[in-house]
Design an enzyme around this catalytic site. Structure first.
Site, mmCIF file in Angstrom:
data_model
loop_
_atom_site.group_PDB
_atom_site.id
_atom_site.type_symbol
_atom_site.label_atom_id
_atom_site.label_comp_id
_atom_site.label_asym_id
_atom_site.label_seq_id
_atom_site.Cartn_x
_atom_site.Cartn_y
_atom_site.Cartn_z
ATOM 1 N N ASN A 158 -35.816 101.786 22.582
ATOM 2 C CA ASN A 158 -34.509 101.492 23.177
ATOM 3 C C ASN A 158 -34.503 100.175 23.945
ATOM 4 O O ASN A 158 -33.569 99.898 24.698
ATOM 5 C CB ASN A 158 -34.105 102.618 24.129
ATOM 6 C CG ASN A 158 -33.905 103.941 23.408
ATOM 7 O OD1 ASN A 158 -33.451 103.966 22.264
ATOM 8 N ND2 ASN A 158 -34.251 105.035 24.059
ATOM 9 N N HIS A 192 -25.852 114.555 25.758
ATOM 10 C CA HIS A 192 -27.303 114.568 25.897
ATOM 11 C C HIS A 192 -27.768 115.848 26.583
ATOM 12 O O HIS A 192 -27.059 116.419 27.415
ATOM 13 C CB HIS A 192 -27.749 113.348 26.712
ATOM 14 C CG HIS A 192 -29.218 113.124 26.724
ATOM 15 N ND1 HIS A 192 -30.042 113.655 27.694
ATOM 16 C CD2 HIS A 192 -30.013 112.431 25.881
ATOM 17 C CE1 HIS A 192 -31.284 113.286 27.448
ATOM 18 N NE2 HIS A 192 -31.305 112.546 26.361
ATOM 19 N N GLU A 207 -20.405 110.573 27.197
ATOM 20 C CA GLU A 207 -21.237 109.369 27.178
ATOM 21 C C GLU A 207 -20.411 108.207 26.639
ATOM 22 O O GLU A 207 -19.461 108.410 25.895
ATOM 23 C CB GLU A 207 -22.474 109.582 26.294
ATOM 24 C CG GLU A 207 -23.309 110.790 26.691
ATOM 25 C CD GLU A 207 -24.490 111.027 25.763
ATOM 26 O OE1 GLU A 207 -25.140 110.033 25.358
ATOM 27 O OE2 GLU A 207 -24.765 112.193 25.448
ATOM 28 N N SER A 241 -26.452 108.739 22.011
ATOM 29 C CA SER A 241 -27.797 108.249 21.727
ATOM 30 C C SER A 241 -28.289 108.554 20.323
ATOM 31 O O SER A 241 -29.176 107.864 19.823
ATOM 32 C CB SER A 241 -28.786 108.827 22.739
ATOM 33 O OG SER A 241 -28.817 110.247 22.663
ATOM 34 N N ASP A 298 -21.982 108.933 31.081
ATOM 35 C CA ASP A 298 -23.360 108.472 30.970
ATOM 36 C C ASP A 298 -23.371 107.193 30.127
ATOM 37 O O ASP A 298 -23.004 107.205 28.953
ATOM 38 C CB ASP A 298 -24.217 109.564 30.320
ATOM 39 C CG ASP A 298 -25.699 109.236 30.343
ATOM 40 O OD1 ASP A 298 -26.059 108.085 30.058
ATOM 41 O OD2 ASP A 298 -26.508 110.138 30.650
ATOM 42 N N HIS A 335 -27.024 104.079 27.054
ATOM 43 C CA HIS A 335 -27.249 103.230 25.882
ATOM 44 C C HIS A 335 -26.236 102.096 25.764
ATOM 45 O O HIS A 335 -26.244 101.358 24.773
ATOM 46 C CB HIS A 335 -27.259 104.077 24.618
ATOM 47 C CG HIS A 335 -28.420 105.018 24.564
ATOM 48 N ND1 HIS A 335 -29.646 104.672 24.047
ATOM 49 C CD2 HIS A 335 -28.559 106.293 25.013
ATOM 50 C CE1 HIS A 335 -30.486 105.677 24.165
ATOM 51 N NE2 HIS A 335 -29.844 106.680 24.750
ATOM 52 N N LYS A 394 -33.678 101.164 29.147
ATOM 53 C CA LYS A 394 -33.308 100.872 27.762
ATOM 54 C C LYS A 394 -32.922 99.397 27.650
ATOM 55 O O LYS A 394 -33.790 98.544 27.565
ATOM 56 C CB LYS A 394 -32.210 101.835 27.323
ATOM 57 C CG LYS A 394 -32.691 103.294 27.377
ATOM 58 C CD LYS A 394 -31.604 104.275 27.093
ATOM 59 C CE LYS A 394 -32.131 105.696 27.070
ATOM 60 N NZ LYS A 394 -32.679 106.154 28.376
#
Length: 393
Positions: free
Chosen positions: A49, A140, A184, A188, A213, A216, A243
């Site tokens: 990542n 997640h 998110e 992910s 979230d 990423h 990441k």
């Protein structure tokens, strides 16, 4: 043999039978998006990542060394016991300003943040009533477990389906309970994004609190690389330094009042030892560096789109990806593992992701593209995936 070992071994045998047994592999990460596994040959790494290659950036390394020299190796205790190093306040000010929020708070890791922030937010004693928690189906595991730890029942809406979420919110409109929406900004395992503008409007319409979230997206997307959820009202946004920012640790941004509440009620702040000085130095340097990396972000988006286009034109399922995360959805677990092994023999490292990390029958390669990958390397990867999958067909 320990008395209970037969239980653990039987469970492992069951995982092996269905192709879900996981093993830790010895890895040596190398510059230029390269990796060596179990003392084998050097491979091109499509599993990390480290989207911008910042884990090898000299500014982060120098800042980490400087902070060790000034403050030592460890932080000593939790922030409430040992106090804040000055750099912690600097980091939190940079985060709040960069993301357009009043205040920020640094955590040890993204998983730890979600597992400890959510129970504090969803506490019935604080809210005065049991909260209604609307959670994306593909959230997640740390978000799911954080809700469970908080004792909240999750009302799951279809993945990124704003119409379904609105339907659920409307159904419960007359319930006199606080509402939370948890999602998110980049998922992910799928590399896709929700419609954050629509999400924000729904939260405002139904007086719901947003929890987003940004693990990423941080570093990779949004103005200056500060993510997609900047400046949202009535929200808490969590992200990581591990990441796109190349280091370690996590953060939360929100209102000043919410920050002070978390300092007093969140176990991840109260009980956890603060991040060590070297990590803090790298955090601070990363926040100074990412606003200057627009060309790297554009390049990353370009090569990820190119890879997606090539795979899709060959009839390969890449889901709804729009970001630097490109899934190659194979379906069957053992076939996915075989594809990973075959690519490894050809010089590529691409992790096989299987249930329960993804839904049943959606096992996949999760290709994480980095700005360190060349256009030719991405094309070479696409050539081999297409050939291997078509051979099996």
């Amino acid at each position: 043999m320990q008395k209970y070992d037969p239980y653990w071994l039987a469970a492992l045998d069951k995982l092996e039978m269905v192709g879900r047994l996981r093993r830790l592999q010895k890895a040596e990460r190398l510059p230029g998006a390269k990796i060596r596994i179990d003392d084998g040959p050097i491979l091109l790494d499509f599993s990390s990542n480290d989207y911008l290659g910042l884990s090898w950036h000299p500014a982060l390394a120098l800042a980490a060394q400087d902070h060790i020299a000034r403050f030592g190796v460890g932080s000593g205790a939790s922030r409430l016991v040992a106090g804040n190093l000055p750099v912690l306040e600097e980091i939190e000010n940079k985060l709040a300003n960069g993301k357009g929020f009043e205040a920020a708070l640094v955590f040890v890791s993204g998983v730890q943040a979600n597992l400890t922030i959510l129970p504090a937010l969803l506490d019935v004693r604080t809210l005065g009533a049991e909260p209604l928690v609307y959670a994306d189906r593909l959230n997640h595991a740390s978000l799911i477990q954080g809700c469970i730890a908080g004792g909240a029942k999750q009302i799951r809406f279809q993945h990124n389906d704003m119409a379904h979420l609105e339907e659920l919110l409307y159904r419960d409109r007359n319930k006199n309970q606080p509402r939370f929406i948890i999602t998110e900004s980049v998922f992910s395992m799928d590399g896709d994004c929700p419609n954050l503008e629509r999400l924000s409007l729904l939260a405002e319409k139904f007086d719901a609190f947003l929890y987003i979230d940004e693990a990423h997206a941080t570093g990779v997307l949004g103005a200056g690389g500060f993510g997609l959820a900047s400046g949202l009202n009535n929200a808490l946004v969590v992200g990581t330094f591990s990441k796109g920012l190349g280091g370690f640790g996590a953060y939360a941004v929100g209102s000043t009042a919410l920050r002070e509440y978390l300092v007093n009620r969140c176990g991840g702040i109260i009980y956890a030892t603060a991040p060590p000085p070297a990590i803090l130095g790298a955090m601070s340097a990363a926040l100074d560096t990412i606003p200057k990396m627009n060309s790297e972000r554009i390049y990353l988006s370009t090569i990820a789109s190119h890879l997606r286009d090539r795979l899709m034109m060959a009839g390969i399922n890449t889901g709804r990806s729009t970001t630097q995360i490109v899934p190659v959805i194979v379906g069957e677990e053992r076939r996915t593992q075989l594809l990973t092994a075959q690519l490894k023999e050809m010089g590529f490292y691409a992790a096989a992701i299987r249930p329960p990390s993804v839904p049943k029958e959606t096992s996949r390669l999760r290709l994480a593209i980095s700005a360190m990958h060349s256009h030719d390397e991405v094309d070479h990867l696409a050539d081999n995936i297409i050939r291997l999958l078509h051979e099996r067909d």
